[in-house]
Design a protein around this motif. Structure first.
Motif, PDB file in Angstrom:
ATOM      1  N   ALA A 195      63.144-105.057  73.575  1.00 32.79           N
ATOM      2  CA  ALA A 195      64.412-103.989  73.375  1.00 32.79           C
ATOM      3  C   ALA A 195      65.820-105.029  72.997  1.00 32.79           C
ATOM      4  O   ALA A 195      64.967-106.377  73.138  1.00 32.79           O
ATOM      5  N   SER A 196      67.150-104.407  73.229  1.00 30.87           N
ATOM      6  CA  SER A 196      68.136-105.571  72.952  1.00 30.87           C
ATOM      7  C   SER A 196      69.524-105.084  73.486  1.00 30.87           C
ATOM      8  O   SER A 196      69.219-103.559  74.052  1.00 30.87           O
ATOM      9  N   MET A 197      70.691-105.756  73.252  1.00 31.58           N
ATOM     10  CA  MET A 197      71.823-105.865  73.543  1.00 31.58           C
ATOM     11  C   MET A 197      72.136-106.616  73.503  1.00 31.58           C
ATOM     12  O   MET A 197      72.129-107.598  73.237  1.00 31.58           O
ATOM     13  N   PRO A 198      73.897-106.118  73.434  1.00 32.36           N
ATOM     14  CA  PRO A 198      74.926-107.318  73.143  1.00 32.36           C
ATOM     15  C   PRO A 198      75.418-108.381  73.687  1.00 32.36           C
ATOM     16  O   PRO A 198      75.136-107.770  74.549  1.00 32.36           O
ATOM     17  N   VAL A 199      74.866-109.381  73.258  1.00 32.30           N
ATOM     18  CA  VAL A 199      75.505-110.706  74.124  1.00 32.30           C
ATOM     19  C   VAL A 199      75.130-111.225  72.674  1.00 32.30           C
ATOM     20  O   VAL A 199      74.097-111.521  71.189  1.00 32.30           O
ATOM     21  N   VAL A 200      76.536-111.969  73.012  1.00 39.83           N
ATOM     22  CA  VAL A 200      76.989-113.116  71.108  1.00 39.83           C
ATOM     23  C   VAL A 200      75.866-114.654  71.600  1.00 39.83           C
ATOM     24  O   VAL A 200      75.981-114.788  72.532  1.00 39.83           O
ATOM     25  N   ASN A 239      69.401-108.380  82.521  1.00 40.22           N
ATOM     26  CA  ASN A 239      70.299-108.846  83.291  1.00 40.22           C
ATOM     27  C   ASN A 239      70.641-109.644  82.399  1.00 40.22           C
ATOM     28  O   ASN A 239      69.967-110.635  82.208  1.00 40.22           O
ATOM     29  N   VAL A 240      72.158-110.573  81.952  1.00 33.60           N
ATOM     30  CA  VAL A 240      72.024-111.712  81.219  1.00 33.60           C
ATOM     31  C   VAL A 240      73.370-112.227  81.631  1.00 33.60           C
ATOM     32  O   VAL A 240      74.118-111.848  81.988  1.00 33.60           O
ATOM     33  N   GLU A 241      73.562-113.948  82.498  1.00 28.95           N
ATOM     34  CA  GLU A 241      74.100-114.074  82.446  1.00 28.95           C
ATOM     35  C   GLU A 241      75.000-115.165  81.255  1.00 28.95           C
ATOM     36  O   GLU A 241      73.681-116.022  80.685  1.00 28.95           O
ATOM     37  N   LEU A 242      75.686-114.951  81.798  1.00 24.39           N
ATOM     38  CA  LEU A 242      76.907-115.965  80.301  1.00 24.39           C
ATOM     39  C   LEU A 242      77.121-117.355  80.779  1.00 24.39           C
ATOM     40  O   LEU A 242      77.318-117.387  82.578  1.00 24.39           O
ATOM     41  N   THR A 243      77.396-118.212  79.870  1.00 19.74           N
ATOM     42  CA  THR A 243      77.800-119.764  79.973  1.00 19.74           C
ATOM     43  C   THR A 243      79.517-119.865  80.775  1.00 19.74           C
ATOM     44  O   THR A 243      79.150-120.562  81.790  1.00 19.74           O
ATOM     45  N   ASP A 244      79.835-118.501  80.766  1.00 18.96           N
ATOM     46  CA  ASP A 244      81.892-118.609  81.770  1.00 18.96           C
ATOM     47  C   ASP A 244      81.297-117.634  82.783  1.00 18.96           C
ATOM     48  O   ASP A 244      82.702-117.749  83.192  1.00 18.96           O
ATOM     49  N   GLY A 245      79.987-117.471  83.396  1.00 22.53           N
ATOM     50  CA  GLY A 245      79.457-117.273  84.368  1.00 22.53           C
ATOM     51  C   GLY A 245      79.735-115.731  84.824  1.00 22.53           C
ATOM     52  O   GLY A 245      79.045-115.008  85.932  1.00 22.53           O
ATOM     53  N   ARG A 246      79.779-114.830  83.943  1.00 18.50           N
ATOM     54  CA  ARG A 246      80.203-113.481  83.910  1.00 18.50           C
ATOM     55  C   ARG A 246      78.866-112.897  83.718  1.00 18.50           C
ATOM     56  O   ARG A 246      77.787-113.651  83.642  1.00 18.50           O
ATOM     57  N   THR A 247      78.508-112.131  83.890  1.00 14.32           N
ATOM     58  CA  THR A 247      77.546-111.181  83.444  1.00 14.32           C
ATOM     59  C   THR A 247      77.530-109.837  82.760  1.00 14.32           C
ATOM     60  O   THR A 247      78.068-109.447  83.517  1.00 14.32           O
ATOM     61  N   VAL A 248      75.966-109.538  82.841  1.00 14.67           N
ATOM     62  CA  VAL A 248      76.894-108.189  81.834  1.00 14.67           C
ATOM     63  C   VAL A 248      74.812-107.650  82.069  1.00 14.67           C
ATOM     64  O   VAL A 248      74.067-107.931  81.665  1.00 14.67           O
ATOM     65  N   GLY A 249      74.629-106.451  82.037  1.00 18.17           N
ATOM     66  CA  GLY A 249      73.972-105.890  82.155  1.00 18.17           C
ATOM     67  C   GLY A 249      73.706-104.184  81.197  1.00 18.17           C
ATOM     68  O   GLY A 249      74.711-104.012  80.528  1.00 18.17           O
TER      69      GLY A 249
END
Length: 129
Positions: free
Chosen positions: A99-104, A72-82
């Motif tokens: 391991a990897s996941m798409p996060v800019v 899980n990644v918390e983004l600077t704009d407050g959204r969370t992606v997992g």
């Protein structure tokens, strides 16, 4: 002809009847303890030529293997992606895996991975299932 299954069962020994090939031998999948987590080194970042894919590098400092189910990644704009890893990715004892996941790049505030290991009921050490 109706007696054949009964006769076949009579030929099997009692231990063979009790054996279950799907049994896990008392193993349970448990979250890593605070002490175990201290032995796991986790780094995250981007490759020089790819600013779209976040790479996690996990070093398992435990003797036994661990497995990670999600990131899980918390983004600077407050959204969370997992991302859910199917199947869970395994890291043998004293080994490193990626391991990897798409996060800019530049949009991540924080990250976390959900990892666990198998333990024999009543034991404290991670074991190979």
């Amino acid at each position: 002809m109706r007696r054949m299954p009964f006769i076949f069962l009579m030929c099997l020994s009692l231990p063979a009847l009790a054996w279950n090939p799907f049994s896990n031998g008392g193993l349970v999948d448990v979250p890593l303890s605070k002490t175990e987590l201290q032995k796991i080194k986790l780094n995250a970042g981007w490759a020089k030529d790819d600013t779209q894919t976040l790479i996690f590098e996990l070093n398992n400092g435990l003797k036994g293997p661990i497995q990670c189910a999600a990131a899980n990644v918390e983004l600077t704009d407050g959204r969370t992606v997992g991302k859910v890893f199917v199947p869970k990715f395994a890291i043998p004892g004293n080994a490193t895996r990626n391991a990897s996941m798409p996060v800019v790049k530049g949009t991540m505030k924080s990250y976390a991975l959900t990892c666990s290991c198998f333990k024999v009921k009543g034991q404290d050490e991670c074991v190979k299932p």
